[in-house]
Each structure stands twice: as structure tokens, then as C-alpha cells.
Motif scaffolding. Structure first.
Motif, PDB file in Angstrom:
ATOM      1  N   ALA A  95       0.820  -1.209   0.000  1.00 51.80           N
ATOM      2  CA  ALA A  95       0.000   0.000   0.000  1.00 51.80           C
ATOM      3  C   ALA A  95       0.854   1.259   0.000  1.00 51.80           C
ATOM      4  CB  ALA A  95      -0.927   0.002   1.219  1.00 51.80           C
ATOM      5  N   GLY A 154       0.798   3.424  -3.204  1.00 49.51           N
ATOM      6  CA  GLY A 154       0.137   4.700  -2.922  1.00 49.51           C
ATOM      7  C   GLY A 154       1.016   5.893  -3.208  1.00 49.51           C
ATOM      8  N   ALA A 203      -3.858   1.239  -0.784  1.00 50.21           N
ATOM      9  CA  ALA A 203      -3.073   2.142  -1.636  1.00 50.21           C
ATOM     10  C   ALA A 203      -3.938   3.257  -2.201  1.00 50.21           C
ATOM     11  CB  ALA A 203      -2.421   1.354  -2.762  1.00 50.21           C
TER      12      ALA A 203
END
Length: 246
Positions: free
Chosen positions: A44, A48, A123
Motif C-alpha cells: 500500500a 500509494g 493504496a
């Protein structure tokens, strides 16, 4: 009918014939929960960051891709995504990849799908937090970085992202705690994480209160530990606030 408390149930051997105790079941579930949470958090955070940066670039392709990604992953319930990852993706993938995945041990299948699903779901949230933090920074910072001869990639790496991430550490802490709590969703696809092991203990012993009190304490210890680590990081990297002009 009065409930019969039995805290010694954790030390009794399991009735399935395995060389383990009921406490061993909970420890095994705790290990799976921690492995899932850490793996999903790494996915994530990395994904992200890339998506968040992409949404602040002038490139319309990266901006549009990030917007579509966020719209899809934030608007489909996590439990639905979990079923898609485990039951649909192996059949939609190329035949060789699907057969290879289905040949893996069941626990590896459950864990890998859970890490991918939870990581991609989280994310989308981190992407928006990174985007907002980058857009909040004064435009002069990016201009100053370019004036020093830094490329766009270097500007984000050395100037913009370090400052932006410091601003959103509290929200990243919340996302880490959400990852730890959302890990319980994946018991629905067969992953024997902490809450699933507690339900299994209840099925075999009928000691409901003992099982879920122990699980509650375990989740609290994990979450408070994560909060303490993130607060320590926040204190170490916090940007000093300049005092006002006299």
C-alpha cells in the motif's frame, strides 16, 4: 444457565489431533495477521506513493490512471474485492499463471491474495493522502528545486515527498491501524488469521468469552505497539515550526 469459565482451555491440546494447544492456534493466527498486515502495508505504501505522485504530475495519463484506480478501489467493498482476488483472478490470469497459483499450498494462496487485495485497497486511500499533501506544499518549493538543477524525479525524491510525508504521518498511522483491523476480513476466503482462529477455538470448545477476550487483548497490543512506533517516527522526523516574527 451460568457460563462456565475455563481459562485453562488455552493450554489444553487441540481435539483435532494436531501437536498443538488452543493457545498455539491463537499464536499461529497472530503470526498470520502480522504477516498479512506488514505485507499489505508495504504494498500500500509503495503503490500509494507512486499513484499519489502520478496524480500531481502534468502527464494526463498518470493523472487519469490514478483517478480511475482510486474510484474503483475506494468504491468496491473490501470483502467483494477479497472474493474477486481469490476466486476470479486465478481464472482470469494466463493459464500457466493460474495453474501455478492453484498448485501452491492453500495457506500461501490465501495469504498472497490477501496481501495483494488489502495492499491495493489501502493504496487508493494513501494515494489521495499523498496527493493532497503534495498539492498543499507551496509552489515555490518545486520551483526552487528546479532552479537548483534538479529534475522532476529528483525534486519529488529529495524535496517534495520528504516534506509531504512528514505532514501526513498521523493519517498514515490511521491507515496502518486500518490495515491491522481489516485483516480480519480475509477469514471469509479461508485465511486462518487471528479472528478466524478464535472462531475455530469457539467451535471446538464453546469457550466463547475466553477466546474473544484473548483476541481483543491481542489486537489491542498490536495496535498500541504500531501507534507507539509511528509516534516515535513522527517525533523524530517532525518539521520544526518557525516562531512568528517579532
Amino acid at each position: 444457565m451460568a457460563y462456565h469459565w475455563n481459562w485453562g482451555i488455552f493450554l489444553e491440546p487441540v481435539s483435532t489431533g494436531e501437536p498443538s494447544t488452543y493457545f498455539g492456534w491463537l499464536v499461529s493466527g497472530l503470526e498470520i495477521t502480522i504477516a498479512l498486515s506488514l505485507g499489505a502495508w508495504v504494498v500500500a505504501l509503495v503503490l500509494g506513493l507512486f499513484l499519489g505522485v502520478g496524480r500531481t504530475l502534468s502527464n494526463p495519463v498518470t493523472h487519469a490512471f490514478g483517478a480511475v484506480y482510486v474510484a474503483v478501489f475506494r468504491n468496491v467493498p473490501l470483502i467483494v474485492q477479497a472474493f474477486i482476488w481469490y476466486y476470479a483472478l486465478p481464472d482470469l490470469a494466463p493459464a500457466a499463471a493460474g495453474h501455478w497459483f492453484k498448485s501452491l499450498p492453500p495457506t500461501t494462496q490465501f495469504l498472497s491474495c490477501s496481501i495483494g487485495c488489502l495492499g491495493c485497497f489501502t493504496a487508493a486511500r494513501i494515494c489521495e493522502q499523498v496527493r493532497a499533501a503534495l498539492q498543499m506544499l507551496p509552489r515555490g518549493q518545486k520551483a526552487a528545486a528546479h532552479a537548483l538543477g534538479l529534475s522532476t524525479t529528483q525534486s519529488y525524491r529529495y524535496v517534495l515527498l520528504p516534506v509531504a510525508l512528514r505532514h501526513i504521518l498521523p493519517t498514515l498511522t490511521s491507515e496502518l491501524l486500518n490495515v491491522l483491523k481489516n485483516s480480519a476480513v480475509f477469514s471469509t476466503i479461508g485465511l486462518l488469521e487471528l479472528s478466524a482462529q478464535a472462531r475455530q477455538l469457539v467451535d471446538y470448545t464453546a469457550q466463547t468469552y475466553e477466546a474473544f477476550i484473548a483476541v481483543t487483548i491481542a489486537y489491542m497490543v498490536i495496535n498500541f505497539s504500531a501507534m507507539a512506533i509511528m509516534r516515535a517516527i513522527d517525533r523524530r522526523v517532525r518539521l520544526p515550526i518557525a516562531s512568528g516574527a517579532r
